[in-house]
Scaffold this active site. Structure first.
Site: not given
Ligand code: SAH
Length: 218
Positions: A63
Site C-alpha cells: 500500500s
Molecule cells: N499490508 C500489505 C498489503 C496488503 S495487500 C503490505 O503492507 O504489504 C492485501 C493482501 O491481502 C494481499 O497480499 C492478499 O493476498 C491478502 N489477502 C486477501 N484476502 C485475504 C484473506 N482472506 N486472508 C488473508 N490475506 C488475504
C-alpha cells in the site's frame, strides 16, 4: 551498513506530517524507522519512498505510505496491545504494527507472500510477530481476543468472526466497499454491546478473498 535511503525516508515522513496531516508521533516514528525499501523487490527500491502503491508479486500490492500511516493512526495502537492483521502481503504494515504493539498476529492467504514476509520480519529481528498462511476472514480464534484488528484488503463488510474476536473496547479498521473502491471504516466495540462506526477517506485495495469476503475471480 550505511542507510542509503535515510534521506528519502525522512522526506516521506515529513510529507506524511505536513502534507497529509498525520499527527500521531508514534506512527510517524515507526514510518521513519521501518526501511520500506527492504519490502519491495530490488528493481523497485528507488521508488520505495514515493507516494504510491507498488506491486508485491502474485498480483498483490504494497500500500501507499499515506494509506499505511492513516490506517495505523486510525487503529490507535498502544504498546500493550495485541493486534491481528489480515493481509500480510510484503509484511511492511506488519513491521509498522510490530514497532507499536506488544504482539502482532498476521494472516496471509497466499503462501509465497507469507513465506517471504516471514523471512523479512525474521531478518529485521522482530520477536513479537507471528505470520501464518490462512484465510483471514475466519480470524485467528486460538489467540483471540484482540485489542486491535486491521484488515488491509478491501471487503464488502466486516467478516463476522472478526467482530467476535475483537475485545470489548477494541478497534477494528477496514476498507469497506465494492471490489474496486472502498472507504476506510473504523469500528469500536462498545461495552454496552454493539459498535460505534465512523467513515473515513476513499481508498482502493485489492479484494479480501475468502469465506467471509469476496469470491475468487477466475
Ligand atoms: N499490508 C500489505 C498489503 C496488503 S495487500 C503490505 O503492507 O504489504 C492485501 C493482501 O491481502 C494481499 O497480499 C492478499 O493476498 C491478502 N489477502 C486477501 N484476502 C485475504 C484473506 N482472506 N486472508 C488473508 N490475506 C488475504
Amino acid at each position: 551498513m550505511p542507510d542509503d535511503f535515510l534521506y528519502a525516508r525522512q522526506r516521506m515522513v515529513d510529507d506524511l506530517a505536513r502534507g497529509y496531516g498525520i499527527k500521531n508521533q508514534r506512527v510517524l516514528a515507526a514510518m521513519g524507522s521501518v526501511k520500506r525499501h527492504l519490502f519491495v523487490r530490488e528493481h523497485l527500491r528507488r521508488q520505495a519512498y514515493g507516494d504510491f502503491a507498488l506491486p508485491s508479486g502474485s498480483d498483490q500490492t504494497i500500500s501507499q505510505p499515506y494509506v499505511v500511516a492513516r490506517m495505523t493512526e486510525l487503529l490507535d495502537v498502544s504498546a500493550d496491545h495485541v493486534v491481528l492483521e489480515i493481509g500480510t502481503g510484503t509484511g511492511y504494515q506488519t513491521a509498522i504494527l510490530a514497532e507499536l504493539a506488544s504482539r502482532v498476529y498476521s494472516l496471509e492467504r497466499i503462501g509465497s507472500l507469507a513465506r517471504q514476509a516471514i523471512a523479512r520480519i525474521r531478518e529485521l529481528g522482530y520477536q513479537n510477530v507471528k505470520i501464518q498462511t490462512f484465510d483471514g476472514t475466519v480470524g485467528w480464534g486460538e489467540v483471540a481476543p484482540f485489542d486491535r484488528i486491521l484488515i488491509t484488503a478491501g471487503a464488502p463488510a466486516v467478516p463476522e468472526p472478526l467482530f467476535s474476536q475483537l475485545g470489548v473496547g477494541g478497534v477494528l479498521v477496514i476498507p469497506e466497499g465494492d471490489r474496486e473502491s472502498q472507504r476506510l471504516v473504523k469500528y469500536r466495540k462498545l461495552r454496552a454491546g454493539g459498535f460505534q462506526r465512523s467513515e473515513g477517506e476513499s481508498v482502493a485495495f485489492v479484494p479480501l478473498v475468502g469465506r467471509f469476503g469476496w469470491r475468487e475471480q477466475s
